[in-house]
Design a protein around this motif. Sequence first.
Motif, short mmCIF file in Angstrom:
data_model
loop_
_atom_site.label_atom_id
_atom_site.label_comp_id
_atom_site.label_asym_id
_atom_site.label_seq_id
_atom_site.Cartn_x
_atom_site.Cartn_y
_atom_site.Cartn_z
N MET A 228 20.47 -30.08 36.99
CA MET A 228 21.28 -28.91 36.64
C MET A 228 21.21 -27.89 37.77
SD MET A 228 20.97 -26.29 33.38
CE MET A 228 21.32 -27.60 32.22
N ALA A 229 22.35 -27.39 38.23
CA ALA A 229 22.37 -26.42 39.31
C ALA A 229 21.76 -25.10 38.83
CB ALA A 229 23.80 -26.20 39.79
N ARG A 230 21.01 -24.47 39.72
CA ARG A 230 20.39 -23.20 39.38
C ARG A 230 21.45 -22.10 39.37
NH1 ARG A 230 14.94 -20.66 42.17
NH2 ARG A 230 14.74 -18.88 40.77
N ARG A 231 21.46 -21.30 38.31
CA ARG A 231 22.44 -20.24 38.20
C ARG A 231 22.03 -19.04 39.04
NH1 ARG A 231 23.14 -19.59 31.80
NH2 ARG A 231 20.93 -19.18 32.02
N LYS A 232 23.01 -18.35 39.56
CA LYS A 232 22.75 -17.17 40.37
C LYS A 232 22.65 -15.94 39.48
CE LYS A 232 24.50 -14.39 44.21
NZ LYS A 232 25.60 -14.21 45.21
N LYS A 233 21.51 -15.26 39.57
CA LYS A 233 21.30 -14.03 38.81
C LYS A 233 22.05 -12.89 39.48
CE LYS A 233 17.11 -13.11 37.46
NZ LYS A 233 15.69 -12.62 37.46
N VAL A 234 22.81 -12.14 38.69
CA VAL A 234 23.58 -11.02 39.20
C VAL A 234 22.86 -9.70 38.94
CG1 VAL A 234 25.78 -9.76 38.98
CG2 VAL A 234 25.76 -12.26 38.86
N LYS B 133 16.38 -4.20 31.16
CA LYS B 133 15.28 -4.27 30.21
C LYS B 133 15.50 -5.33 29.14
CE LYS B 133 14.02 0.64 30.54
NZ LYS B 133 13.95 1.92 29.78
N ALA B 134 16.73 -5.47 28.69
CA ALA B 134 16.99 -6.33 27.53
C ALA B 134 17.87 -7.54 27.84
CB ALA B 134 17.65 -5.51 26.42
N LYS B 135 18.48 -7.59 29.03
CA LYS B 135 19.43 -8.66 29.31
C LYS B 135 19.36 -9.09 30.78
CE LYS B 135 22.70 -6.02 27.93
NZ LYS B 135 21.81 -5.00 27.38
N ILE B 136 19.84 -10.31 31.01
CA ILE B 136 20.04 -10.82 32.36
C ILE B 136 21.49 -11.28 32.46
CG2 ILE B 136 19.34 -12.49 34.10
CD1 ILE B 136 16.69 -12.81 32.63
N LEU B 137 22.14 -10.95 33.57
CA LEU B 137 23.50 -11.40 33.81
C LEU B 137 23.49 -12.45 34.91
CD1 LEU B 137 25.47 -8.02 33.76
CD2 LEU B 137 25.32 -9.72 31.94
N TYR B 138 24.17 -13.57 34.64
CA TYR B 138 24.33 -14.65 35.61
C TYR B 138 25.81 -14.83 35.93
CZ TYR B 138 19.59 -16.01 34.13
OH TYR B 138 18.24 -16.03 33.85
N GLU B 139 26.09 -15.44 37.08
CA GLU B 139 27.46 -15.77 37.41
C GLU B 139 28.04 -16.68 36.33
OE1 GLU B 139 27.69 -17.52 41.27
OE2 GLU B 139 27.94 -15.57 42.27
N GLY B 140 29.29 -16.44 35.97
CA GLY B 140 29.93 -17.23 34.94
C GLY B 140 30.57 -18.50 35.48
N PRO B 141 31.03 -19.36 34.59
CA PRO B 141 31.62 -20.63 35.02
C PRO B 141 33.02 -20.49 35.60
CG PRO B 141 31.74 -20.41 32.63
CD PRO B 141 30.92 -19.25 33.13
N GLU B 142 33.69 -19.37 35.30
CA GLU B 142 35.02 -19.14 35.85
C GLU B 142 35.05 -17.80 36.57
OE1 GLU B 142 35.78 -19.14 32.02
OE2 GLU B 142 35.37 -21.29 31.92
N PRO B 143 35.95 -17.63 37.55
CA PRO B 143 36.05 -16.34 38.24
C PRO B 143 36.30 -15.21 37.23
CG PRO B 143 37.34 -18.00 39.40
CD PRO B 143 36.89 -18.63 38.10
N GLY B 144 35.64 -14.08 37.47
CA GLY B 144 35.84 -12.94 36.60
C GLY B 144 35.02 -12.98 35.32
N THR B 145 34.07 -13.92 35.22
CA THR B 145 33.23 -14.01 34.03
C THR B 145 31.76 -13.94 34.41
OG1 THR B 145 33.05 -16.43 34.02
CG2 THR B 145 34.95 -15.46 32.88
#
Length: 252
Positions: free
Chosen positions: A1-7, A11-23
């Motif tokens: 599984m490819a490692r996701r890029k953390k954006v 404190k409560a959440k992590i955002l990663y790059e989405g599977p489609e542009p703009g997500t």
Amino acid sequence: MARRKKVYEGKAKILYEGPEPGTLIQYFKDDATPAATTVPMVEGKGVLNNRLSEFFMAGLNSVGVPTHFIRRLNMREQLVRMAEIMPLEIVVRNFAADDISTRLGIPEGTPLPRPIVEYYFKDEKLGTPLVAEEHILAFGWGNQQDLDDIVALALRVNDFLSGVMLGVGIRLADFRLEVGRVWEGDFMRLIVADEISPDSCRLWDMRGLETPDREGVMREPAPLPDVYTELARRLGVLPSNVTHTPKPTLIN
């Protein structure tokens, strides 16, 4: 599984790059967020907040209030639209509590004459200070149209949340929103972003208030006990594989 890029990680959440542009993929952590707590984690909180935020965001979408929510992916993650988050926290107050009681000398629990919308500058080093519309305009954090749109958006969210909470015996004293800009072609609009969960709401339990205590004194609204599990239970959004409703456990 490819490692996701953390954006981004908060404190409560992590955002990663989405599977489609703009997500983006929004991952809910168990870390506790209230400033008063010294406990770093509440086990199971992220799972419940994911379900609760899905419930509120999807509900807002269904009544025409735009949000960043697209769909829930699994127990802890949801797919959301990428947005340019404004450097503001928008707080809507229905009852006096916490700092507004201190600032203005209003007894906690007092109904406000109408919902009050306040702005706070998002800078934890400064303590997220209260700011006026003049600051927002002067420092270029938003323009007058943005402010008009924020107020309209915040009040519509307040109407929706207040009604939902009242239906399950809960008083929405106040809540915090984050707002983001998205572009649809050449048109820019503001949407509700981040999350709506017990981490961003002050909730008071209204059930049983009509019954006096042993001394014959009518009870006052109190914070909702075991707020994450109890709110999920009342709204009927506990994960389907949970056969009982234990409260989230504090982890030292």
